[in-house]
Design a protein around this motif. Sequence first.
Motif, PDB file in Angstrom:
ATOM      1  N   ASN A  55       0.810  -1.234   0.000  1.00 46.70           N
ATOM      2  CA  ASN A  55       0.000   0.000   0.000  1.00 46.70           C
ATOM      3  C   ASN A  55       0.836   1.275   0.000  1.00 46.70           C
ATOM      4  O   ASN A  55       0.439   2.266   0.567  1.00 46.70           O
ATOM      5  N   GLY A  56       1.983   1.252  -0.633  1.00 43.59           N
ATOM      6  CA  GLY A  56       2.868   2.410  -0.574  1.00 43.59           C
ATOM      7  C   GLY A  56       2.367   3.626  -1.326  1.00 43.59           C
ATOM      8  O   GLY A  56       1.570   3.529  -2.252  1.00 43.59           O
ATOM      9  N   LEU A  57       2.835   4.776  -0.876  1.00 46.54           N
ATOM     10  CA  LEU A  57       2.598   6.062  -1.531  1.00 46.54           C
ATOM     11  C   LEU A  57       3.898   6.537  -2.141  1.00 46.54           C
ATOM     12  O   LEU A  57       4.973   6.238  -1.624  1.00 46.54           O
ATOM     13  N   GLU A  58       3.801   7.318  -3.207  1.00 49.96           N
ATOM     14  CA  GLU A  58       4.963   8.020  -3.727  1.00 49.96           C
ATOM     15  C   GLU A  58       4.503   9.387  -4.180  1.00 49.96           C
ATOM     16  O   GLU A  58       3.567   9.498  -4.972  1.00 49.96           O
ATOM     17  N   GLY A  67       6.508   5.883   0.926  1.00 50.47           N
ATOM     18  CA  GLY A  67       6.230   5.356   2.249  1.00 50.47           C
ATOM     19  C   GLY A  67       5.015   4.467   2.270  1.00 50.47           C
ATOM     20  O   GLY A  67       4.287   4.349   1.288  1.00 50.47           O
ATOM     21  N   GLY A  68       4.828   3.871   3.418  1.00 50.15           N
ATOM     22  CA  GLY A  68       3.680   3.004   3.615  1.00 50.15           C
ATOM     23  C   GLY A  68       3.800   2.240   4.914  1.00 50.15           C
ATOM     24  O   GLY A  68       4.812   2.335   5.623  1.00 50.15           O
ATOM     25  N   ALA A  80      -5.867  -2.211   5.146  1.00 51.12           N
ATOM     26  CA  ALA A  80      -7.154  -1.754   4.605  1.00 51.12           C
ATOM     27  C   ALA A  80      -7.463  -0.330   5.061  1.00 51.12           C
ATOM     28  O   ALA A  80      -7.955   0.491   4.271  1.00 51.12           O
ATOM     29  N   ALA A  81      -7.180  -0.007   6.316  1.00 55.19           N
ATOM     30  CA  ALA A  81      -7.423   1.346   6.830  1.00 55.19           C
ATOM     31  C   ALA A  81      -6.545   2.355   6.104  1.00 55.19           C
ATOM     32  O   ALA A  81      -7.008   3.450   5.731  1.00 55.19           O
ATOM     33  N   PHE A  82      -5.278   2.004   5.863  1.00 59.69           N
ATOM     34  CA  PHE A  82      -4.380   2.910   5.144  1.00 59.69           C
ATOM     35  C   PHE A  82      -4.874   3.126   3.720  1.00 59.69           C
ATOM     36  O   PHE A  82      -4.906   4.254   3.229  1.00 59.69           O
ATOM     37  N   GLU A  83      -5.261   2.043   3.062  1.00 58.67           N
ATOM     38  CA  GLU A  83      -5.739   2.142   1.680  1.00 58.67           C
ATOM     39  C   GLU A  83      -6.984   3.030   1.595  1.00 58.67           C
ATOM     40  O   GLU A  83      -7.103   3.862   0.699  1.00 58.67           O
ATOM     41  N   LYS A  84      -7.897   2.886   2.547  1.00 59.55           N
ATOM     42  CA  LYS A  84      -9.118   3.696   2.581  1.00 59.55           C
ATOM     43  C   LYS A  84      -8.787   5.187   2.752  1.00 59.55           C
ATOM     44  O   LYS A  84      -9.459   6.049   2.193  1.00 59.55           O
ATOM     45  N   MET A  85      -7.738   5.481   3.528  1.00 61.42           N
ATOM     46  CA  MET A  85      -7.369   6.870   3.815  1.00 61.42           C
ATOM     47  C   MET A  85      -6.339   7.442   2.836  1.00 61.42           C
ATOM     48  O   MET A  85      -5.949   8.601   2.956  1.00 61.42           O
ATOM     49  N   ARG A  86      -5.898   6.638   1.875  1.00 59.78           N
ATOM     50  CA  ARG A  86      -4.856   7.072   0.938  1.00 59.78           C
ATOM     51  C   ARG A  86      -5.134   8.448   0.314  1.00 59.78           C
ATOM     52  O   ARG A  86      -4.257   9.318   0.330  1.00 59.78           O
ATOM     53  N   PRO A  87      -6.336   8.732  -0.203  1.00 57.11           N
ATOM     54  CA  PRO A  87      -6.566  10.069  -0.785  1.00 57.11           C
ATOM     55  C   PRO A  87      -6.385  11.197   0.233  1.00 57.11           C
ATOM     56  O   PRO A  87      -5.833  12.246  -0.108  1.00 57.11           O
ATOM     57  N   MET A  88      -6.799  10.975   1.471  1.00 50.10           N
ATOM     58  CA  MET A  88      -6.626  12.004   2.498  1.00 50.10           C
ATOM     59  C   MET A  88      -5.162  12.172   2.876  1.00 50.10           C
ATOM     60  O   MET A  88      -4.714  13.287   3.142  1.00 50.10           O
ATOM     61  N   VAL A  89      -4.405  11.079   2.908  1.00 50.27           N
ATOM     62  CA  VAL A  89      -2.976  11.152   3.210  1.00 50.27           C
ATOM     63  C   VAL A  89      -2.272  11.961   2.117  1.00 50.27           C
ATOM     64  O   VAL A  89      -1.477  12.861   2.408  1.00 50.27           O
TER      65      VAL A  89
END
Length: 166
Positions: free
Chosen positions: A6-9, A127-128, A138-147
Amino acid sequence: MTAYANGLEITRTFDAPRELVFKVWTDPEHFAKWWGPQGFSLHVAKMDVRPGGMFLGSQRSPEGFVMWGKFTYQEVTPPEKLVFVQSFSDEEGNTIRAPFDPNWPLEIINILTLEEENGKTSLTLQGGPVNATEEELAAFEKMRPMVQQGFGGTFAQLDAYLASQQ
């Protein structure tokens, strides 16, 4: 490709030299003036930027709600790289659950790299979640747009702060 689920870049270019961008990430006097959600203030209780060192601070919302957080630095390579694990914490730096979601990951790794070209610095943040359960992922993925939106606001503050320092 990221080594964690579930990483972000996020990549952003700043009109500032790499040494200055690195300094405002690692000097508590500077860091307190731009880090965090827009409208929040940051109190730096501790900032020891070295492998194994810790940042500990609290953010206060405009309504007066206070949240503590910490970074544990894994790698510090001035002025090109910072790697830290970010967590919510209590005032003593003990890791706690996020106040907004009991399934939020306890630990998020952030890998910050800085590259300079023609006096401008390209910042890449990857990060992730680390050591996360399925529920935490699942919680991180759900909040990805807000992060991502939150980092957008934080980086806008960083951009304005860097402009004020030159």
